[in-house]
Design an enzyme around this catalytic site. Structure first.
Site, PDB file in Angstrom:
ATOM      1  N   SER A  94       0.799  -1.084  -0.093  1.00  0.00           N
ATOM      2  CA  SER A  94      -0.132  -0.124   0.099  1.00  0.00           C
ATOM      3  C   SER A  94       0.993   1.215  -0.030  1.00  0.00           C
ATOM      4  O   SER A  94       1.735   1.245  -0.599  1.00  0.00           O
ATOM      5  CB  SER A  94      -0.833  -0.075   1.260  1.00  0.00           C
ATOM      6  OG  SER A  94      -2.111   1.031   1.229  1.00  0.00           O
ATOM      7  N   ASP A 216      -9.353  -4.670  -6.222  1.00  0.00           N
ATOM      8  CA  ASP A 216      -8.953  -3.978  -4.996  1.00  0.00           C
ATOM      9  C   ASP A 216      -9.300  -2.470  -5.233  1.00  0.00           C
ATOM     10  O   ASP A 216      -9.314  -2.036  -6.032  1.00  0.00           O
ATOM     11  CB  ASP A 216      -7.381  -3.975  -5.024  1.00  0.00           C
ATOM     12  CG  ASP A 216      -6.826  -3.118  -4.096  1.00  0.00           C
ATOM     13  OD1 ASP A 216      -7.358  -2.460  -3.341  1.00  0.00           O
ATOM     14  OD2 ASP A 216      -5.562  -3.202  -3.792  1.00  0.00           O
ATOM     15  N   HIS A 244      -7.777  -5.314  -0.422  1.00  0.00           N
ATOM     16  CA  HIS A 244      -6.366  -4.489  -0.514  1.00  0.00           C
ATOM     17  C   HIS A 244      -4.972  -5.260   0.215  1.00  0.00           C
ATOM     18  O   HIS A 244      -3.966  -4.865  -0.197  1.00  0.00           O
ATOM     19  CB  HIS A 244      -6.604  -3.198  -0.072  1.00  0.00           C
ATOM     20  CG  HIS A 244      -5.643  -2.410  -0.092  1.00  0.00           C
ATOM     21  ND1 HIS A 244      -4.898  -1.937  -1.333  1.00  0.00           N
ATOM     22  CD2 HIS A 244      -4.781  -1.536   0.903  1.00  0.00           C
ATOM     23  CE1 HIS A 244      -4.095  -0.859  -1.245  1.00  0.00           C
ATOM     24  NE2 HIS A 244      -3.934  -0.788   0.117  1.00  0.00           N
TER      25      HIS A 244
END
Lengths: 262, 394
Positions: A94, A216, A244
């Site tokens: 991320s 996602d 995610h």
């Protein structure tokens, strides 16, 4: 202060070459629990918490330093220098994908290989670029945080209880995983979701693998493709996983593609 | 007997089941009603599809990972979005159902409406923020107070030092007064005594002249010393010491006039005393006051014009006026005439220390009277007034 304590650094494994795992927004090094052990045989596995997350030293949080992602990247560089890491592997999930990219731009000798899981150089749409969120939506998110209308009681717990002399009251409400100081979490959300690192991508010289989940909502596949296209030495693997956090929902697949890459 | 199917569908909470891949596989009627949808609208969607954008992001970044790591989450505050766009604040609990070998089978989510509770929590947060702000304000106030206290302390120390300096000055002043009163006056008195003895001896013309000069010089010196003594006393806050007695002032004033006549034989004095009764005063001080005024008139008035001395008692009030002719005193310095060490124009040998008028006005004050000046092209007049009787209200 030692970076080891500041970032709650944990080093494991028997290998000579370092593999640094960096968690994303919303969690801490616990999120690697299903992936990192698989590399302990061949690598020196380095786990850490960003300042303000997990068991990092909250006192080290400096709003000015962490006003931009570069502040977090500086931490990564300092930590790796202290651990004497060169030509290592950086695995970033991320927002930490971009933090790793910034770190390797700043100190190219640290990492020869990057693994970016669910990266997004910019979350807000901009002209032809589709980040997945409108500016208004991100503002809504940040307002949500600024107004302290936190979306999770785990973080609300200590805020509402506000009872520092009786931490056990708050402790029951706060989950043992992925703890975060709500004020810092709010600032971290702001820096994460308003950052724009698109122009840093071409400066990343390391070999880079982008791991993209099929579904996602945070970082869509076209964003993953965009990242690959702008990286000088980038490749993309789309794995059959949703959400995610494939390192939690599909850890075996993540482990497999990383092993193949390195 | 409870109908379990109905309990599921119409329970007072929302039920949602997700398959291992996170897709909604079952949902109850209650939740569908909240969201204004049919159950088949929801099947195949994901949990985050039901959430507001912030909720979606936090679900993906926080709760989904948490669920995977610990197998459940409890009391998560989220906003559902109905098909009409309405936000429904809820609290969500979720629990993973795993097979014996640990593989995820499905996830159950239970949702409770929490509008009131969420509102209350927000109010708590607002209240806490307000309290924090109040705490900060209080802290700022305290800091300001501490600063002012320390400033006050510094000021007090400064004042104390000033007081010590003041005390030192007072001590020196007393010493000064002692020197003036004894050490200077006593030898001067010896000189005066010597002069008196010599003046009775046969003298040459030259000796007479010199003795006369010496005599007036010593008198002048006495007068200066007395002025300095008075000034030193006044400055110490003691005020002019007066001994009030019921007095017929006429002989006193005539003696003053006579002394001036003999010391200034070339000047003309116009005397007019209409003193019909006694006055409660210190005659020596009144003589000093008049003497100072006349001395002043002689020094500053025209040589060829008389100095007028007038005294009367009228309506229970004593008035003594001294008038001379000559250049008027400018308006702007008239107010300063009665300040100590005030000296008009260039100094001349005839001028004293500039204490004469100051002491005169202090004498007036100690008699509950006042001293005023009026000056114009015609004449300059100093007028002293005081109540003739000390029984008269001031």
């Amino acid at each position: 202060m030692s970076v080891i304590k500041k970032n709650n650094v944990n080093v494991r494994g028997d290998g000579d070459r370092a593999m640094v795992f960096a968690h994303g927004f919303g969690c801490d090094q616990n999120m690697w629990r299903f992936v990192a052990p698989a590399f302990e045989q061949d690598f020196k596995v380095v786990l850490f918490d960003h300042v303000g997350c997990g068991k990092s030293d909250l006192a080290a949080y400096d709003p000015e330093r962490y006003f931009q992602l570069s502040g977090y990247a500086d931490d990564v560089v300092e930590m790796c220098r202290e651990l004497k890491i060169t030509n290592g592997v950086f695995v970033g999930h991320s927002v930490s994908a971009m933090i790793g990219a910034l770190a390797v731009v700043q100190a190219p000798d640290l990492f020869s290989d990057l693994v970016l899981i669910g990266p997004s150089p910019r979350y807000i749409d901009d002209g032809d670029y589709v980040g997945g969120f409108s500016e208004a939506q991100i503002e809504e998110l940040l307002d949500f945080l600024d107004d302290n209308h936190m979306g999770w009681s785990a973080a609300m717990g200590p805020v509402i209880m506000g009872n520092p002399e009786r931490p056990e009251l708050s402790a029951e409400l706060v989950d043992s995983f992925c703890r975060a100081d709500p004020e810092i979490a709010r600032a971290f959300a702001r820096v994460t979701f308003t950052s724009d690192n698109r122009d840093d991508l071409p400066r990343v010289t390391a070999r880079t693998l982008v791991i993209q989940c099929k579904e996602d909502v945070i970082a869509q596949q076209r964003v993953g493709e965009y990242v690959r296209d702008r990286l000088p030495r980038g490749e993309l693997v789309v794995i059959d996983a949703t959400g995610h956090c494939p390192n939690l929902s599909a850890p075996d697949k993540v482990t497999e593609v990383i092993k193949e890459f390195v | 007997m409870e109908d379990l199917e109905d309990l599921y569908e119409n329970a007072p909470c929302g039920y949602l089941s997700l398959g291992a891949d996170g897709v909604i596989v079952k949902v109850n009627n209650t939740l569908c009603n909240w969201l204004s949808v049919e159950s088949y609208d929801l099947l195949g969607k994901r949990f985050h599809d039901l959430l507001s954008v912030p909720g979606k992001i936090f679900h993906e970044t926080h709760f989904a990972p948490l669920l995977r790591m610990q197998g459940y989450f409890n009391e998560v505050a989220l906003d559902l979005v109905s098909s009409t766009g309405e936000y429904i604040p809820v609290l969500a609990n979720a629990l993973e159902r795993r097979s014996e070998d640990g593989n995820l089978l499905f996830t159950r989510v239970t949702l409770f409406q929490a509008t009131g509770r969420r509102k209350y929590e927000r109010e708590l947060v607002d209240a806490r923020r307000a309290a924090e702000k109040a705490k900060q304000d209080l802290q700022a106030l305290n800091e300001g107070l501490a600063r002012r206290v320390s400033e006050g302390l510094v000021e007090r120390i400064r004042l104390q030092r000033g007081l010590l300096a003041e005390q030192e000055v007072a001590r020196l002043r007393e010493q000064f007064v002692a020197i003036l009163g004894h050490d200077l006056r006593n030898p001067l008195a010896s000189i005066v005594g010597g002069l008196n003895i010599l003046s009775k001896e046969p003298q040459t013309e030259k000796a007479k002249r010199v003795l006369s000069l010496m005599s007036s010089s010593t008198e002048r010196m006495f007068s200066l010393i007395n002025d300095m003594l008075d000034f030193a006393r006044l400055k110490s806050g003691a005020g002019i010491d007066v001994e009030i007695s019921r007095t017929d002032l006429k002989p006193t004033l005539e003696q003053v006039a006579e002394e001036f006549r003999s010391s200034h034989p070339n000047r003309v004095f116009a005397i007019d005393f209409r003193l019909t009764g006694p006055v409660d005063c210190d005659p020596a001080r009144i003589a000093q006051l008049v003497s100072n005024l006349v001395g002043n008139a002689l020094a500053h008035g025209s040589d060829d014009k008389p100095v007028e001395i007038f005294a009367c008692i009228l309506g229970g009030e004593l008035t003594i006026a001294v008038r001379n002719h000559g250049v008027p005193i400018p308006k702007e310095i008239q107010d300063r005439l009665f300040q100590p060490f005030f000296r008009a124009g260039v100094s001349s040998g005839n001028q004293g220390l500039g204490l004469g008028l100051y002491i005169a006005s202090e004498i007036a004050r100690s008699h509950r009277g006042c001293l005023k000046v009026r000056s114009d092209h015609e004449a300059t007049k100093f007028t002293f007034t005081m109540p003739a009787s000390s029984a008269t209200p001031a």
